[in-house]
Design a protein around this motif. Structure first.
Motif, PDB file in Angstrom:
ATOM      1  N   ASP A  29      -4.084   6.504   3.300  1.00  0.00           N
ATOM      2  CA  ASP A  29      -3.785   5.476   2.312  1.00  0.00           C
ATOM      3  C   ASP A  29      -4.976   5.167   1.410  1.00  0.00           C
ATOM      4  O   ASP A  29      -6.079   5.685   1.590  1.00  0.00           O
ATOM      5  CB  ASP A  29      -3.244   4.213   2.980  1.00  0.00           C
ATOM      6  CG  ASP A  29      -4.277   3.466   3.821  1.00  0.00           C
ATOM      7  OD1 ASP A  29      -5.488   3.594   3.537  1.00  0.00           O
ATOM      8  OD2 ASP A  29      -3.876   2.754   4.745  1.00  0.00           O
ATOM      9  N   GLU A  30      -4.742   4.299   0.432  1.00  0.00           N
ATOM     10  CA  GLU A  30      -5.759   3.990  -0.567  1.00  0.00           C
ATOM     11  C   GLU A  30      -6.907   3.159  -0.013  1.00  0.00           C
ATOM     12  O   GLU A  30      -7.935   2.995  -0.674  1.00  0.00           O
ATOM     13  CB  GLU A  30      -5.125   3.261  -1.746  1.00  0.00           C
ATOM     14  CG  GLU A  30      -4.441   1.960  -1.367  1.00  0.00           C
ATOM     15  CD  GLU A  30      -3.504   1.452  -2.452  1.00  0.00           C
ATOM     16  OE1 GLU A  30      -3.363   0.226  -2.552  1.00  0.00           O
ATOM     17  OE2 GLU A  30      -2.939   2.274  -3.173  1.00  0.00           O
ATOM     18  N   TYR A  45       1.411   5.598  -0.443  1.00  0.00           N
ATOM     19  CA  TYR A  45       0.701   6.871  -0.314  1.00  0.00           C
ATOM     20  C   TYR A  45       1.661   7.956   0.173  1.00  0.00           C
ATOM     21  O   TYR A  45       2.723   7.668   0.738  1.00  0.00           O
ATOM     22  CB  TYR A  45      -0.468   6.731   0.668  1.00  0.00           C
ATOM     23  CG  TYR A  45      -0.097   6.072   1.975  1.00  0.00           C
ATOM     24  CD1 TYR A  45       0.283   6.820   3.081  1.00  0.00           C
ATOM     25  CD2 TYR A  45      -0.117   4.685   2.092  1.00  0.00           C
ATOM     26  CE1 TYR A  45       0.628   6.208   4.278  1.00  0.00           C
ATOM     27  CE2 TYR A  45       0.223   4.067   3.282  1.00  0.00           C
ATOM     28  CZ  TYR A  45       0.591   4.839   4.363  1.00  0.00           C
ATOM     29  OH  TYR A  45       0.950   4.224   5.533  1.00  0.00           O
ATOM     30  N   ASN A  66       0.864  -1.172   0.000  1.00  0.00           N
ATOM     31  CA  ASN A  66       0.000   0.000   0.000  1.00  0.00           C
ATOM     32  C   ASN A  66       0.904   1.226   0.000  1.00  0.00           C
ATOM     33  O   ASN A  66       1.768   1.356   0.870  1.00  0.00           O
ATOM     34  CB  ASN A  66      -0.886  -0.039   1.252  1.00  0.00           C
ATOM     35  CG  ASN A  66      -1.961   0.999   1.235  1.00  0.00           C
ATOM     36  OD1 ASN A  66      -2.121   1.739   0.263  1.00  0.00           O
ATOM     37  ND2 ASN A  66      -2.717   1.081   2.324  1.00  0.00           N
TER      38      ASN A  66
END
Length: 203
Positions: free
Chosen positions: A190-191, A173, A171
């Motif tokens: 984060d996503e 970001y 992940n």
């Protein structure tokens, strides 16, 4: 409401009224309070450093994996530090034993290297629980958009990539890091629509 409802606003307010250094071991005789939040946990962590080489602390934690609240008795040791005229690097060993039993624990390594302009760090942590053991890892790379003087507000723009063995997916970001005096804040989103927050005050 959780720890975040009470602690995060209080620390942010305190940051605006006080005059940071992101080290998990303080100067000899120093204390540090930290707040962490991400998709795996939310915690408040206090440690005291009898020596600049190590710290002893207590972490109160909301475990989002097990949906439990408990504490860790923590030990962190500075394994290596190298200072030059233009840079510094650090390598730390970290460990913790849960209040729920000695067989519930974690160990890990994390380190950083930085100049006034560039910053990089990594972390690797293995957590043993009564439900499922897992590993967390991350790397961060970043730069300072300006070079502040001593006592100024310092800013870093970071790129963070992290993974845990529960999902086994990376992940990535952006993270904004700010520090001034004895206070530091790192904030990323984060996503997976989760905040990644780290706040610290040293005294």
């Amino acid at each position: 409401m959780g720890i975040r409802f009470f602690i995060l606003p209080a620390i942010l307010t305190f940051a605006l009224t006080t005059a940071l250094s992101a080290r998990p071991v303080s100067y000899t005789g120093g204390s540090t309070v930290m707040y962490f939040s991400d998709e795996l946990k939310e915690s408040v962590y206090y440690h005291y450093s009898p020596s600049y080489r190590y710290s002893l602390g207590l972490e109160w934690l909301k475990d989002k994996v097990q949906n439990k609240n408990y504490a860790y008795l923590r030990y962190t040791h500075l394994l290596n530090r190298k200072n030059t005229q233009t840079s510094q690097r650090n390598l730390y060993f970290q460990s913790g034993i849960s209040s729920e039993g000695i067989d519930r624990n974690f160990i890990g390594l994390h380190g950083d290297w930085e100049t006034r302009r560039l910053f990089t760090s990594f972390g690797l942590k293995h957590v043993q629980t009564d439900v499922k053991d897992y590993t967390e890892e991350y790397i961060q790379l970043g730069l300072a958009p300006y070079l502040g003087d001593y006592g100024d507000l310092h800013t870093w723009i970071l790129f963070k990539a992290k993974r845990n063995s529960l999902t086994n997916e990376w992940n990535s970001y952006p993270v904004l890091k700010l520090f001034k005096g004895n206070f530091m804040v790192e904030l990323g989103y984060d996503e997976n629509d989760e905040w990644d927050a780290h706040l610290m005050y040293r005294f």
